[in-house]
Design a protein around this motif. Structure first.
Motif, PDB file in Angstrom:
ATOM      1  N   PRO A 120      63.348 -53.603  20.192  1.00 38.91           N
ATOM      2  CA  PRO A 120      62.272 -53.089  20.062  1.00 38.91           C
ATOM      3  C   PRO A 120      61.700 -51.809  19.401  1.00 38.91           C
ATOM      4  CG  PRO A 120      62.868 -53.221  22.068  1.00 38.91           C
ATOM      5  CD  PRO A 120      63.419 -54.059  21.589  1.00 38.91           C
ATOM      6  N   ASP A 121      62.822 -51.078  19.535  1.00 38.18           N
ATOM      7  CA  ASP A 121      62.903 -49.521  19.330  1.00 38.18           C
ATOM      8  C   ASP A 121      63.047 -48.956  17.990  1.00 38.18           C
ATOM      9  OD1 ASP A 121      61.464 -48.345  22.084  1.00 38.18           O
ATOM     10  OD2 ASP A 121      63.853 -48.123  22.834  1.00 38.18           O
ATOM     11  N   TRP A 122      63.632 -50.273  17.568  1.00 43.75           N
ATOM     12  CA  TRP A 122      64.023 -49.920  15.402  1.00 43.75           C
ATOM     13  C   TRP A 122      62.702 -49.479  15.147  1.00 43.75           C
ATOM     14  CZ3 TRP A 122      63.143 -53.915  11.908  1.00 43.75           C
ATOM     15  CH2 TRP A 122      64.289 -53.491  10.812  1.00 43.75           C
ATOM     16  N   ASN A 123      63.133 -49.024  14.129  1.00 37.39           N
ATOM     17  CA  ASN A 123      62.372 -48.701  12.783  1.00 37.39           C
ATOM     18  C   ASN A 123      63.000 -48.336  11.585  1.00 37.39           C
ATOM     19  OD1 ASN A 123      60.508 -47.443  11.357  1.00 37.39           O
ATOM     20  ND2 ASN A 123      60.142 -45.541  12.753  1.00 37.39           N
ATOM     21  N   PRO A 124      62.665 -49.861  10.866  1.00 33.34           N
ATOM     22  CA  PRO A 124      63.405 -49.589   9.810  1.00 33.34           C
ATOM     23  C   PRO A 124      62.919 -48.057   8.394  1.00 33.34           C
ATOM     24  CG  PRO A 124      61.297 -51.347   9.834  1.00 33.34           C
ATOM     25  CD  PRO A 124      61.300 -50.829  10.934  1.00 33.34           C
ATOM     26  N   LYS A 125      62.201 -48.220   8.784  1.00 33.45           N
ATOM     27  CA  LYS A 125      61.864 -46.535   7.930  1.00 33.45           C
ATOM     28  C   LYS A 125      62.417 -44.852   8.085  1.00 33.45           C
ATOM     29  CE  LYS A 125      57.145 -48.261   7.615  1.00 33.45           C
ATOM     30  NZ  LYS A 125      55.919 -48.745   7.500  1.00 33.45           N
ATOM     31  N   THR A 126      63.516 -45.445   9.409  1.00 36.97           N
ATOM     32  CA  THR A 126      63.936 -43.462   9.484  1.00 36.97           C
ATOM     33  C   THR A 126      65.374 -43.647   8.667  1.00 36.97           C
ATOM     34  OG1 THR A 126      65.521 -44.871  11.475  1.00 36.97           O
ATOM     35  CG2 THR A 126      62.998 -43.965  12.423  1.00 36.97           C
ATOM     36  N   GLY A 127      65.639 -44.460   8.166  1.00 39.48           N
ATOM     37  CA  GLY A 127      67.306 -44.444   7.183  1.00 39.48           C
ATOM     38  C   GLY A 127      67.474 -45.596   6.779  1.00 39.48           C
ATOM     39  N   PRO A 128      68.449 -45.411   6.081  1.00 40.09           N
ATOM     40  CA  PRO A 128      68.955 -46.630   4.969  1.00 40.09           C
ATOM     41  C   PRO A 128      69.881 -46.814   6.235  1.00 40.09           C
ATOM     42  CG  PRO A 128      69.854 -44.838   4.734  1.00 40.09           C
ATOM     43  CD  PRO A 128      68.856 -43.547   5.548  1.00 40.09           C
ATOM     44  N   ALA A 129      69.514 -48.562   5.249  1.00 42.57           N
ATOM     45  CA  ALA A 129      70.395 -49.571   5.877  1.00 42.57           C
ATOM     46  C   ALA A 129      71.807 -49.972   5.380  1.00 42.57           C
ATOM     47  CB  ALA A 129      69.936 -51.251   5.641  1.00 42.57           C
ATOM     48  N   ALA A 148      60.072 -54.508   5.401  1.00 46.09           N
ATOM     49  CA  ALA A 148      60.177 -54.283   5.982  1.00 46.09           C
ATOM     50  C   ALA A 148      59.577 -52.374   6.115  1.00 46.09           C
ATOM     51  CB  ALA A 148      60.582 -54.043   7.354  1.00 46.09           C
ATOM     52  N   GLY A 149      59.841 -51.707   4.648  1.00 47.57           N
ATOM     53  CA  GLY A 149      60.245 -50.082   4.899  1.00 47.57           C
ATOM     54  C   GLY A 149      61.193 -49.942   4.990  1.00 47.57           C
ATOM     55  N   VAL A 150      62.624 -50.283   4.789  1.00 48.72           N
ATOM     56  CA  VAL A 150      63.322 -49.306   5.092  1.00 48.72           C
ATOM     57  C   VAL A 150      63.869 -49.118   3.528  1.00 48.72           C
ATOM     58  CG1 VAL A 150      66.318 -49.576   4.671  1.00 48.72           C
ATOM     59  CG2 VAL A 150      65.242 -50.901   6.457  1.00 48.72           C
ATOM     60  N   PRO A 151      64.579 -47.299   3.323  1.00 43.86           N
ATOM     61  CA  PRO A 151      64.226 -46.627   1.972  1.00 43.86           C
ATOM     62  C   PRO A 151      65.576 -47.036   1.021  1.00 43.86           C
ATOM     63  CG  PRO A 151      64.848 -45.070   4.201  1.00 43.86           C
ATOM     64  CD  PRO A 151      64.662 -46.146   4.700  1.00 43.86           C
ATOM     65  N   GLU A 152      66.427 -46.837   1.633  1.00 44.56           N
ATOM     66  CA  GLU A 152      67.207 -47.423   0.872  1.00 44.56           C
ATOM     67  C   GLU A 152      68.333 -48.429   1.644  1.00 44.56           C
ATOM     68  OE1 GLU A 152      71.423 -45.336  -0.707  1.00 44.56           O
ATOM     69  OE2 GLU A 152      70.095 -43.779   0.961  1.00 44.56           O
ATOM     70  N   ILE A 153      68.773 -49.369   0.804  1.00 48.34           N
ATOM     71  CA  ILE A 153      69.847 -50.632   1.695  1.00 48.34           C
ATOM     72  C   ILE A 153      71.089 -50.261   0.714  1.00 48.34           C
ATOM     73  CG2 ILE A 153      70.377 -52.426   1.667  1.00 48.34           C
ATOM     74  CD1 ILE A 153      67.540 -53.353   1.807  1.00 48.34           C
ATOM     75  N   MET A 154      72.669 -49.251   1.218  1.00 44.95           N
ATOM     76  CA  MET A 154      73.478 -49.489   0.392  1.00 44.95           C
ATOM     77  C   MET A 154      74.588 -50.681   0.846  1.00 44.95           C
ATOM     78  SD  MET A 154      74.734 -45.912   2.014  1.00 44.95           S
ATOM     79  CE  MET A 154      73.999 -46.131   3.921  1.00 44.95           C
ATOM     80  N   ASP A 216      72.951 -44.136  16.860  1.00 46.17           N
ATOM     81  CA  ASP A 216      70.837 -44.286  17.354  1.00 46.17           C
ATOM     82  C   ASP A 216      71.808 -45.478  15.869  1.00 46.17           C
ATOM     83  OD1 ASP A 216      72.514 -42.758  14.746  1.00 46.17           O
ATOM     84  OD2 ASP A 216      71.129 -41.379  14.376  1.00 46.17           O
ATOM     85  N   ALA A 217      72.468 -46.303  15.682  1.00 45.59           N
ATOM     86  CA  ALA A 217      72.336 -47.047  14.324  1.00 45.59           C
ATOM     87  C   ALA A 217      71.818 -48.568  15.445  1.00 45.59           C
ATOM     88  CB  ALA A 217      73.558 -47.521  13.741  1.00 45.59           C
ATOM     89  N   VAL A 218      71.292 -49.470  14.699  1.00 44.03           N
ATOM     90  CA  VAL A 218      71.246 -50.724  15.023  1.00 44.03           C
ATOM     91  C   VAL A 218      71.918 -51.643  14.051  1.00 44.03           C
ATOM     92  CG1 VAL A 218      69.141 -52.594  15.020  1.00 44.03           C
ATOM     93  CG2 VAL A 218      67.865 -50.413  15.959  1.00 44.03           C
ATOM     94  N   VAL A 219      72.386 -52.054  15.444  1.00 43.06           N
ATOM     95  CA  VAL A 219      73.962 -53.323  14.713  1.00 43.06           C
ATOM     96  C   VAL A 219      73.296 -54.699  15.104  1.00 43.06           C
ATOM     97  CG1 VAL A 219      76.260 -53.908  13.747  1.00 43.06           C
ATOM     98  CG2 VAL A 219      76.043 -51.288  14.998  1.00 43.06           C
ATOM     99  N   THR A 220      73.532 -55.412  13.694  1.00 41.32           N
ATOM    100  CA  THR A 220      73.344 -57.258  14.071  1.00 41.32           C
ATOM    101  C   THR A 220      74.205 -57.600  13.213  1.00 41.32           C
ATOM    102  OG1 THR A 220      71.468 -58.203  14.087  1.00 41.32           O
ATOM    103  CG2 THR A 220      71.762 -57.311  11.938  1.00 41.32           C
TER     104      THR A 220
END
Length: 277
Positions: A120-129, A148-154, A216-220
């Motif tokens: 629930p604390d995941w915020n896609p906008k805070t950094g790259p995926a 969802a607003g992820v700024p960059e995807i590697m 501080d990463a969310v991993v799925t």
């Protein structure tokens, strides 16, 4: 005396015996007290069009579609949603009363919903995926993360050209990383997703070095057999928030069930148990 038709739905693929969708939908039909059936159908590619044209005449109101038919059904459908077009695949069909086949893709919805519910604390906008893999599932994940607003995807894939194809389709917010350097992506990533089958029961292990994972990463992991893959176990040890792949399967099924049977089902512990039976 008149009898109401019992609505039918199912999942089309080849092979299909492994699918958990029938037990999931049977559970929802039962707990909601609904008439209806959901059945697995092993359909060869050559028979796909004939089967799809025949199903509505047999009482089918819709179907899920899985490998290898998710791209082909796009050509056979009369109406295709924007998100299915963007992803280039459909996983949910609705057979309309006017005879038209409506194709949608709910994989991205299921993926994001699973993250929002279980992290629930995941915020896609805070950094790259960082995304591992570049197949059909990766396309749904990339489209939904960008939305969802992820700024960059590697993105990294064993065959680099497939990752480059995604970059060409989705644009400048994607950066392609060589598979041998995939571990390095994790040092900057606040959202980490494995969309490959690596680490799944019966498949080769995921050998990407995981020591770069940030706490501080969310991993799925989209793999849900086993529920706790090596990626998730290592991420837990590193202090990351982890989300297993079963939830994506459960949440992607909600929109189809609601359209076919008229009730919006709930994902809870009993739903998870039903899918794991």
């Amino acid at each position: 005396m008149s009898y109401d038709k019992v609505p039918l739905a199912g999942v089309i693929g080849s092979p299909i015996a492994h699918s958990k969708s029938p037990q999931l939908h049977a559970h929802w039909l039962k707990v909601n007290g609904l008439k209806g059936f959901y059945i697995p159908m092993d359909v060869a590619s050559d028979d796909l069009e004939t089967v799809l044209r025949t199903m509505p005449k047999m009482g089918f109101v819709g179907a899920n579609v899985t490998v290898p038919h998710k791209e082909k059904v796009m050509e056979l459908a009369d109406l295709v949603t924007d998100r299915a077009t963007l992803i280039g695949a459909a996983n949910t069909l609705i057979f309309r009363k006017d005879g038209k086949i409506h194709a949608d893709n709910t994989d991205g919805y299921g993926f994001i919903q699973n993250l929002r519910e279980n992290a629930p604390d995941w915020n896609p906008k805070t950094g790259p995926a960082a995304v591992l893999g570049a197949g059909g599932a990766a396309r749904a994940v990339v489209a939904s993360l960008l939305d969802a607003g992820v700024p960059e995807i590697m993105i990294s894939n064993r065959t680099r050209v497939r990752a480059e194809a995604l970059q060409a389709d989705f644009g400048s917010r994607l950066t392609v990383v060589d598979w041998v350097q995939a571990g390095n992506m994790l040092e900057d990533a606040l959202t980490v997703v494995n969309t490959t089958s690596l680490g799944m029961v019966g498949k080769p292990p995921l050998r990407v070095p995981l020591d770069g994972l940030r706490k501080d990463a969310v991993v799925t992991d989209l793999v849900y057999a086993p529920l706790k893959t090596r990626l998730l176990l290592e991420a837990e040890k590193a202090g990351c928030t982890t989300v297993d792949g079963l939830g994506m399967l459960l949440y992607q099924a909600i929109p189809g069930f609601e359209r076919w049977f008229g009730v919006r089902p709930v994902v809870d512990s009993a739903t998870r148990a039903a899918a794991l039976r």
